[in-house]
Design a protein around this motif. Structure first.
Motif, PDB file in Angstrom:
ATOM      1  N   GLN A  52      40.247  41.377  54.763  1.00  0.00           N
ATOM      2  CA  GLN A  52      41.610  41.216  55.276  1.00  0.00           C
ATOM      3  C   GLN A  52      42.528  40.904  54.096  1.00  0.00           C
ATOM      4  N   PRO A  53      43.101  41.922  53.472  1.00  0.00           N
ATOM      5  CA  PRO A  53      43.912  41.708  52.264  1.00  0.00           C
ATOM      6  C   PRO A  53      45.172  40.892  52.550  1.00  0.00           C
ATOM      7  N   GLY A  54      45.546  40.076  51.542  1.00  0.00           N
ATOM      8  CA  GLY A  54      46.774  39.296  51.628  1.00  0.00           C
ATOM      9  C   GLY A  54      47.890  39.946  50.833  1.00  0.00           C
ATOM     10  N   PHE A  55      48.904  39.130  50.470  1.00  0.00           N
ATOM     11  CA  PHE A  55      50.058  39.637  49.726  1.00  0.00           C
ATOM     12  C   PHE A  55      49.928  39.263  48.252  1.00  0.00           C
ATOM     13  N   PRO A  56      50.435  40.143  47.368  1.00  0.00           N
ATOM     14  CA  PRO A  56      51.102  41.426  47.617  1.00  0.00           C
ATOM     15  C   PRO A  56      50.120  42.488  48.118  1.00  0.00           C
ATOM     16  N   LEU A  75      45.370  47.440  50.095  1.00  0.00           N
ATOM     17  CA  LEU A  75      44.606  46.486  49.300  1.00  0.00           C
ATOM     18  C   LEU A  75      45.492  45.306  48.967  1.00  0.00           C
ATOM     19  N   GLY A  76      44.828  44.175  48.695  1.00  0.00           N
ATOM     20  CA  GLY A  76      45.560  42.959  48.339  1.00  0.00           C
ATOM     21  C   GLY A  76      44.581  41.852  47.983  1.00  0.00           C
ATOM     22  N   PRO A  77      45.097  40.660  47.658  1.00  0.00           N
ATOM     23  CA  PRO A  77      44.230  39.553  47.249  1.00  0.00           C
ATOM     24  C   PRO A  77      43.394  39.024  48.417  1.00  0.00           C
ATOM     25  N   ILE A  78      42.156  38.659  48.111  1.00  0.00           N
ATOM     26  CA  ILE A  78      41.293  37.930  49.045  1.00  0.00           C
ATOM     27  C   ILE A  78      40.639  36.792  48.273  1.00  0.00           C
ATOM     28  N   ASP A  79      40.249  35.758  48.995  1.00  0.00           N
ATOM     29  CA  ASP A  79      39.618  34.615  48.324  1.00  0.00           C
ATOM     30  C   ASP A  79      38.346  35.049  47.608  1.00  0.00           C
ATOM     31  N   ALA A  80      38.166  34.509  46.406  1.00  0.00           N
ATOM     32  CA  ALA A  80      36.911  34.738  45.694  1.00  0.00           C
ATOM     33  C   ALA A  80      35.762  34.121  46.484  1.00  0.00           C
ATOM     34  N   VAL A  81      34.586  34.676  46.326  1.00  0.00           N
ATOM     35  CA  VAL A  81      33.424  34.193  47.070  1.00  0.00           C
ATOM     36  C   VAL A  81      32.889  32.923  46.420  1.00  0.00           C
ATOM     37  N   CYS A  82      32.689  31.913  47.250  1.00  0.00           N
ATOM     38  CA  CYS A  82      32.054  30.685  46.775  1.00  0.00           C
ATOM     39  C   CYS A  82      30.546  30.907  46.857  1.00  0.00           C
ATOM     40  N   ALA A  83      29.937  31.157  45.708  1.00  0.00           N
ATOM     41  CA  ALA A  83      28.505  31.484  45.678  1.00  0.00           C
ATOM     42  C   ALA A  83      27.795  30.529  44.736  1.00  0.00           C
ATOM     43  N   LEU A  84      27.503  29.358  45.232  1.00  0.00           N
ATOM     44  CA  LEU A  84      26.863  28.306  44.447  1.00  0.00           C
ATOM     45  C   LEU A  84      25.434  28.118  44.948  1.00  0.00           C
TER      46      LEU A  84
END
Length: 723
Positions: free
Chosen positions: A29-33, A188-197
């Motif tokens: 689910q892309p964000g803005f811009p 396309l747009g920004p999405i949160d980076a994956v928290c992969a710890l």
């Protein structure tokens, strides 16, 4: 059926996905811009696994409150390309050389007529891929893309690019083994980076190494041995015997086949004679093979022992002597498995006092094993003589004494009365040998006194502990027995001194606590972003030394180590917290458990002859072994196991032996007789089974010679006695 076109919103897209029969989308689910692209094509080449999108960026909307801005050509170029590798199962396997995604053009964010972002607007590499065969003319694909650069990259701080592709007129039918194509529209747009710890914690009990005297494999006299013909010469010799006792002449120069003759030094007793020997073959040298004839022609029987010297001769195909070695076999000279004398390497050896010794296979590597259980240490703990003592200061005074030594052997005067800090001095009874002198000891501290501090090998028969207060005044003195002729066990208290640990000349090291080494491993699986300010907090031991970790790069691992003393079962949980790119918080936990062994059941010892026994192998690893077991009561029908890969801990059993290693009942016998003879690849060891020496479950099998000595190769798992 879902029909998608350029104006479809994300909510409608979600509804379409929900009704499809074949979905494997990421759920982007892309964000803005938000950038909308259209026109161009989507294609997949099954032969090369190449998935390609060629399209054109149309507009960019920088926020929900601003109008879309048209993307214009930059130096005549306005394009979007996306390339990646997808295998025949639809699994993303990697990108391509260079950037997987490149968007080129220019855009005026504020509408003032001057382009604010030009050239390469975004560039990145695909890290995740999803697809949806809608069953309709328009199929859907989505992508997570790591940002590599571009003039719009400032909007993607600790963000990935999320791209949703809608391919109209699509020929994709959910099958990546064939080519397919379609149009290319989407956003396309920004999405949160994956928290992969990822985190793990492992606790390993550090068992003290017990010094074992190495007196060599040759103990007493040699009964038999096996040697390997290596085809080498005298230069290959490797042993510890003196030149006077070990001699070598000639060179086998890899000759094969050869004839081997093994005798005593004078050649009167023949231990082995073998023809057609090739390099790598094994020769059994057995004292039982020799016969010495008296003048009257009658055989004179002697105990089966090799003579003090053994000679091996090598003859070539023309019966010419080409190599000869002579070495000592009385055990007065060092002799061990693995020793080499010219063309012969000792593989195994059976001696009268040392039992069977077998060369370990150098190809078998021992894996490091993490022990997670605190061992149960049965008393008595004092064996032989004491070499070191760990004492915990309790301050309890003479009234705190609790032990089983003869009261006449223990004297106590004064009383510490919980004084703290104190100075503790440990000496022999007369004060001539000082094992410890330590000041600043507070209640609960553990101190260690050693015989080595006094320049001695072990403690004297009686030991004196004197306690001084902070003013240097003697406030307590206790004398107790430390020769092991009186009981001395963990937990015993002599006035203000509790026995916390000890080492003895018998090779025992015991302690109320053992060190446990905890290893905390933290891995940053986040694509492209460092994990910053990573804290590791243990709920039992607190913050782990080395925490917080300043930074862990993407794909990298950091390790912290903590060693603590543990006296009882404990389960601890580590909480790891870090920040992807210093912004997005990630957290995970990991758990380790240390258990505590329970007291073993009382040993079960036989009272009459053994009828059946189940044995476990505890010797060195031997590949492709043949085991032959002959019982005294049915010598004509040996039990044979062929092609076994013997490893430490392997239990030997057979259905024909009723689940035992050997069972007299399977041979119509009430018992096994006085002993069983177990041969491994021709090397024999005899186990006593008449119960005249202890035959105990969960204990090493008793040898027949020396009678009752523990076998180094066989362990009794179970047995049945004759009825």
């Amino acid at each position: 059926m879902c029909k998608l076109n350029k104006s479809v919103l994300l909510g409608l897209l979600a509804a379409c996905i929900a009704t499809s029969a074949s979905a494997a989308l990421i759920g982007i689910q892309p964000g803005f811009p938000t950038t909308i692209f259209n026109g161009g094509s989507t294609s997949y080449d099954a032969a090369s696994n190449l998935f390609t999108v060629n399209s054109v960026p149309a507009v960019i909307r920088f926020s929900p409150l601003t109008p879309p801005r048209v993307v214009l050509p930059d130096n005549g170029v306005k394009s979007m390309t996306l390339s990646l590798q997808v295998d025949e199962t639809g699994t993303f396997v990697g990108g391509v050389a260079g950037d997987d995604l490149v968007i080129t053009g220019q855009v005026d964010e504020d509408g003032d007529g001057t382009p604010d972002y030009t050239g390469v607007l975004l560039a990145g590499d695909v890290v995740e891929f999803g697809y949806l065969d809608t069953g309709a003319p328009t199929d859907v694909y989505d992508f997570r893309i790591q940002v590599n650069g571009g003039s719009l990259a400032e909007f993607f701080n600790v963000k990935d690019i999320g791209l949703v592709l809608r391919s109209a007129n699509s020929s994709f039918a959910g099958d990546f083994t064939v080519d397919f194509s379609g149009l290319a529209n989407g956003l396309l747009g920004p999405i949160d980076a994956v928290c992969a710890l990822e985190a793990s914690v492992e606790g390993c009990v550090q068992i003290p190494e017990v010094p074992v005297p190495n007196d060599g494999d040759c103990q007493g006299r040699v009964i038999k041995m096996t040697v390997v013909y290596t085809g080498e010469g005298c230069e290959a010799s490797s042993h510890s015997q003196t030149e006077k006792e070990a001699k070598c002449i000639g060179d086998a120069v890899d000759s094969q086949p050869v004839s081997i003759l093994v005798t005593d030094k004078k050649g009167k007793k023949i231990w082995a004679s073998q023809n057609g020997v090739s390099v790598g073959d094994t020769i059994l040298i057995d004292s039982a093979n020799a016969a010495e004839t008296k003048k009257k022609g009658k055989a004179k029987g002697k105990k089966n022992r090799l003579s003090p010297h053994t000679k091996i001769k090598v003859f070539n195909a023309e019966n010419e002597l080409i190599h000869e070695v002579l070495f000592h076999t009385s055990c007065s000279q060092p002799l061990n498995v693995g020793d080499q004398f010219g063309a012969f390497r000792i593989q195994s050896m059976l001696t009268t006092e040392g039992g069977l010794a077998v060369e370990e296979d150098p190809a078998v590597e021992e894996d490091e094993v993490c022990i997670t259980e605190l061992p149960y240490v049965a008393g008595p703990h004092c064996n032989g003589k004491v070499t070191s003592l760990k004492l915990r200061y309790t301050g309890a005074g003479c009234a705190g004494s609790s032990h089983t030594q003869d009261t006449s052997k223990v004297t106590c005067t004064g009383g510490a009365a919980s004084a703290s800090p104190v100075r503790i001095v440990v000496t022999d009874k007369d004060g001539n040998k000082q094992y410890l002198d330590q000041a600043g000891v507070v209640l609960g501290d553990v101190v260690e006194a050693t015989a080595a501090n006094a320049g001695a090998n072990d403690f004297s028969a009686e030991t004196k502990v004197t306690v001084y207060n902070a003013a240097g005044e003697q406030i307590e003195s206790v004398i107790f027995h430390t020769s092991c002729s009186q009981p001395l066990n963990l937990g015993d208290a002599f006035a203000s001194m509790e026995i916390y640990g000890m080492a003895t000349t018998e090779g025992t090291v015991v302690s109320q606590e053992l060190p446990v080494e905890y290893t905390y491993t933290v891995k940053n699986n986040s694509a492209g972003y460092p994990l910053l300010n990573v804290s590791v907090i243990d709920d039992v031991y607190g913050e782990v030394p080395g925490s917080p970790i300043a930074s862990i790069d993407a794909g990298e691992t950091a390790t912290l180590v903590l060693t603590v003393q543990v006296s009882a079962a404990v389960t601890n949980t580590a909480t790891v917290t870090g920040f992807v790119g210093g912004i997005l918080q990630c957290q995970t936990t990991a758990t380790a458990a240390i258990t505590e062994a329970v007291a073993p059941p009382a040993p079960v010892e036989c009272e009459s002859k053994i009828k059946a026994t189940l044995l476990k192998y505890i010797g060195p690893d031997i590949a492709d072994a043949t085991i032959e077991i002959i019982a005294d009561s049915f010598k004509g029908t040996p039990v044979v196991y062929i092609g076994l890969n013997l490893t430490n801990g392997l239990i030997i059993s057979s259905p024909t032996e009723n689940g035992f290693t050997i069972d007299g009942a399977a041979h119509d016998k009430r018992d096994l007789g006085a002993k069983i003879h177990i041969s491994i690849n021709g090397v024999q060891e005899s186990i006593h089974t008449s119960c005249s020496v202890p035959y105990v479950k969960q204990a090493p099998a008793p040898l027949n010679e020396p009678k009752g000595a523990p076998s180094q190769n066989w362990f009794v798992v179970d047995f049945q006695e004759k009825e």
